[in-house]
Structure formats: structure tokens, C-alpha cells
Design an enzyme around this catalytic site. Structure first.
Site, PDB file in Angstrom:
ATOM      1  N   ASP A 251       0.843  -1.186   0.000  1.00 31.60           N
ATOM      2  CA  ASP A 251       0.000   0.000   0.000  1.00 31.60           C
ATOM      3  C   ASP A 251       0.883   1.242   0.000  1.00 31.60           C
ATOM      4  O   ASP A 251       1.896   1.302   0.705  1.00 31.60           O
ATOM      5  CB  ASP A 251      -0.897   0.041   1.243  1.00 31.60           C
ATOM      6  CG  ASP A 251      -2.126  -0.859   1.106  1.00 31.60           C
ATOM      7  OD1 ASP A 251      -2.287  -1.490   0.043  1.00 31.60           O
ATOM      8  OD2 ASP A 251      -2.911  -0.928   2.066  1.00 31.60           O
ATOM      9  N   ARG A 304      -7.101  -4.658  -7.631  1.00 30.17           N
ATOM     10  CA  ARG A 304      -6.160  -3.652  -7.145  1.00 30.17           C
ATOM     11  C   ARG A 304      -4.736  -3.912  -7.625  1.00 30.17           C
ATOM     12  O   ARG A 304      -3.860  -4.248  -6.849  1.00 30.17           O
ATOM     13  CB  ARG A 304      -6.178  -3.560  -5.622  1.00 30.17           C
ATOM     14  CG  ARG A 304      -7.516  -3.131  -5.043  1.00 30.17           C
ATOM     15  CD  ARG A 304      -7.409  -2.926  -3.538  1.00 30.17           C
ATOM     16  NE  ARG A 304      -8.723  -2.627  -2.963  1.00 30.17           N
ATOM     17  CZ  ARG A 304      -8.947  -2.447  -1.661  1.00 30.17           C
ATOM     18  NH1 ARG A 304      -7.939  -2.530  -0.812  1.00 30.17           N
ATOM     19  NH2 ARG A 304     -10.157  -2.196  -1.222  1.00 30.17           N
TER      20      ARG A 304
END
Length: 427
Positions: A251, A304
Site C-alpha cells: 500500500d 487492485r
């Protein structure tokens, strides 16, 4: 002037050799060769470049063989550049989940107390067992999360270096390099049941293999991110929902900026790579979250890869190997994103349309050209808009990437990246 700035002129070299002798508290070794990001290699090369621990002295050059030694090397005092060489596999959860359990926590009791037939689905869980679950989760978090200081290089030695169950937190610092590691996703021992999540509730987990949070100049290169021995297919179900014990693999969030991720493998995962974690974070994220993704493999990834909010993201020369079942999308177009996706290769199984590669979450322009699907050039935006008129995408991200060292023919990527991407395959 920082060490990184003073070494910027050397960024064209692939390594800077530092002669070292002596030892330190976490098994320092007598040599180091921290890699330096080449000039113009993505966003992390901007504004002085990224050199990590280049220039580290003997007292700040380490070889670590256990998770505890890695924690000690990262926590060693001072702001001097450091090189940490990982030898073998470091296991952050070697003692098992039981080592983190708070006294009185009982998973069977938890299941009984919060069974939807008893608790319902309209109210978040609370009470003694939820408090004990949270306390247990806090113990695990403290044990498996490690903060990475600025001016640091973490590099695997050889082909079998890696971390199991740990979470590297690159938070609020500048100038970090992470290379040549196999990072097996942390397995959350204490997911939380949320009966209000969706129509039927969901188990929510924490812990990413790596988080870049509010940091700048980060180079993530030649690593393999994987769920390893615990893929989602191996996870049990409770209350009719998968007991999800994984969060993300990488992330980049909360005002992080100037990041290059190159020649990595992201494999066997659901929610893989998120750039920007909130639609409401414009105050910190707008004008930042500049990330380059090139020559990475995304294999059997559900979604993602990445999902983007804000920022300017350059994704080129990546290979996406789409799974046979469960695929959602690769590129998520989110709040104020400016994604450029060019010259990537996609290998799609029969029955999966190229229209699914792009997913519109919010109105934002995207550039997607010269991409190849199963060896043929495909206009991803045109295909998406033709098959999904309810979420029409606007072409043209509004900027042109200029920080690229090499751009390969997408048709060569499957073979090239199979040979050279990931841990243990450094060129």
C-alpha cells in the site's frame, strides 16, 4: 546536505561499494553493496534520487538471520544510513497465533457470541470477546510490524532471502530501498467480524506486507509478494463468509510520494496494491502519490493492481496473468486519479473479457494505450466503454510520463519477466 543528496551524482551506478569492518548489535558483517536507483527510473528518481543506505559505515551495516535481529537493526539508534542484509527466511510469527492471544480470548466463544442468528446483522460487534480479540490483535501488530528508518537499504542475500508474516512500515521517512526479498503476506490471527459490512457481513483483516505511509523516495525492486502457504483458497469460512486473514501486499498511502516499484512479482492475492486509501484524503494526497510501476508481474491477482486515488501513476511494461476464476479488475480508476497505463501485456483466460481490465470507481481521466491482450494490441478504454456503457471512462490522464529508463515491446514481456522479475532473479 543529506547523504542521499550528496550521493545523487552516483545514482547512475548499480551499486556503491562500501568497505566495512567490525561488528554491531545485530550481527553486522564486513561488507556492503547497497544498490542505488538509476537516474530517470520512475518517480523515485526525482529530486535527488533514491540511494537508501549508500554510504553506511561498519557500525550500521548488518546481516540478519532472524526476525528479532531485523527488528534490532532497524531500531538501532542514530540517523546514519544503514544497510541491512537479510540472509535466509525471517519468520515474524514462528511461535504461532497462540503467542498473541490475550488471557480469556476464546475463538469458539467469539463465534457463538456473534453468530448472526444470535447477534443479528445491524449492529457492530461489541462486548468481552470482541475486546479480547482487539487486545490479541494489538499484540500481534506490535510483534509483526517494524518501522523502517530513512536512508535505509534492506536487501536479500542470494535467492532464498525473505520474510514470513512481517509487515514493513515505511512511515514518515525519506530514502528507502527494499530489494530481493520474498515477502509472504502476514496472516491476521484475529480478523474482526463486521455484520454490517455488505448485505451478509464480512471478516476484515489487517497487516500488509509493506506500507509506504507519508514517506518519500522509496524504491521497491525485485521482490516477490505472495500469500505463500496460506492462499485465500485455504482459508475457512464462518457465518457463510470467508475468514479473510489477508489485507494488501503493498500500500502507498497518506501523502506518500516519489515511489518506484520495479521488477517485482505480486502473486496469488486478492486486494493487492492500493495507491491512496480514502476518497476523503485529498488534503494530504492531492499533488502527491506519484508512483511508477514498471516491469512487474501481477499473477493470479483478483483486484487492485493497482487501485488508484489521487496522484499521478505511471504503469508501463507490466505483465498481468489473470486467474481463471474470481477476477475482478486490474486498474481501478478512483477519486481524482491520473493513471497512465501503457505498453503492458495481459494474459487472459478464455471467457474473461478485456473490458474488465479497467474498473471505474469515480469519474477520472485515464490514459491506456499500446497495451496487448493475449499478444494482440487492444484499446482497453474503447473495449471497456463498449461493453460497460454504465461506467464510461474518459480518455486522457492529462500528463505525459518522462521518467523511464527503458520501454520494451509488450509482446516480449511474458518471457522476459518470467526470467528476470521477482526475488532471486536480479539482472
Amino acid at each position: 546536505m543529506t547523504v542521499r543528496r550528496s550521493l545523487a551524482a552516483l545514482a547512475g551506478c548499480t551499486a556503491l561499494v562500501v568497505a566495512v569492518t567490525g561488528t554491531s548489535s545485530a550481527s553486522a558483517t564486513g561488507g556492503g553493496s547497497p544498490d542505488v536507483l538509476p537516474p530517470r527510473d520512475g518517480w523515485a528518481s526525482l529530486d535527488g534520487g533514491t540511494t537508501g543506505g549508500a554510504g553506511a559505515d561498519a557500525a550500521h551495516t548488518y546481516t540478519v538471520t532472524t526476525w528479532e535481529e531485523l527488528r534490532a537493526a532497524l531500531a538501532d539508534s542514530g540517523d546514519a544510513p544503514r544497510i541491512i542484509k537479510v540472509k535466509g527466511t525471517l519468520n515474524a510469527t514462528a511461535e504461532g497465533c497462540g503467542a498473541f492471544e490475550a488471557d480469556g480470548y476464546d475463538f469458539d466463544r467469539y463465534l457463538a457470541d456473534y453468530d448472526p442468528a444470535v447477534w443479528g446483522r445491524d449492529t457492530p460487534v461489541s462486548g468481552a470477546q470482541e475486546d479480547l480479540r482487539a487486545a490479541s490483535a494489538a499484540r500481534q501488530g506490535a510483534a509483526i510490524k517494524v518501522k523502517v528508518p530513512g536512508d535505509t537499504t534492506i536487501v536479500g542475500v542470494g535467492k532464498d532471502a525473505g520474510i514470513v508474516g512481517g509487515s514493513l512500515q515505511i512511515q514518515g521517512v525519506d530514502n528507502v530501498v527494499v530489494r530481493n526479498l520474498t515477502l509472504e503476506s502476514p496472516l491476521d490471527c484475529f480478523p474482526q467480524w463486521d455484520p454490517t459490512d455488505g448485505a451478509t457481513g464480512a471478516w476484515n483483516s489487517e497487516y500488509d506486507s509493506m506500507v509506504v505511509y507519508g514517506s518519500t523516495h522509496v524504491w521497491v525492486d525485485h521482490n516477490t509478494f505472495t500469500d505463500g502457504e496460506h492462499p485465500d483458497s485455504s482459508l475457512p469460512s464462518y457465518y457463510g463468509e470467508v475468514y479473510q486473514q489477508h489485507d494488501g501486499e503493498l500500500d502507498v498511502v497518506r501523502g506518500a510520494d516519489l515511489v518506484t516499484a520495479s521488477w517485482n512479482v505480486f502473486a496469488d492475492h486478492d486486494k493487492t496494491l492500493m495507491i491512496g486509501n480514502s476518497d476523503s484524503a485529498g488534503g494530504t494526497d492531492r499533488g502527491r502519490l506519484r508512483v511508477t510501476l514498471h516491469h512487474n508481474v501481477f499473477r493470479d491477482i483478483v483486484e487492485r493492481a493497482p487501485r488508484v486515488r489521487f496522484g499521478q501513476v505511471d504503469a508501463y511494461n507490466n505483465h498481468y496473468v489473470v486467474p481463471v476464476g474470481g477476477y475482478q479488475y486490474s486498474f481501478g480508476i478512483g477519486q481524482e486519479s491520473q493513471l497512465v497505463a501503457q505498453k503492458n501485456a495481459f494474459t487472459l483466460p478464455a471467457g474473461v473479457s478485456a473490458a474488465k481490465i479497467l474498473k471505474k470507481w469515480k469519474e477520472a481521466p485515464v490514459t491506456a494505450d499500446a497495451n496487448y491482450v493475449n499478444g494482440k494490441r487492444v484499446d482497453l478504454i474503447a473495449v471497456h466503454n463498449a461493453e460497460m456503457p454504465e461506467e464510461t471512462l474518459t480518455s486522457g490522464a492529462g500528463w505525459t510520463p518522462g521518467l523511464r529508463t527503458r520501454v520494451d515491446d509488450p509482446r516480449t514481456l511474458p518471457g522476459m519477466l518470467a526470467r528476470h522479475a521477482g526475488a532471486g532473479k536480479r539482472r
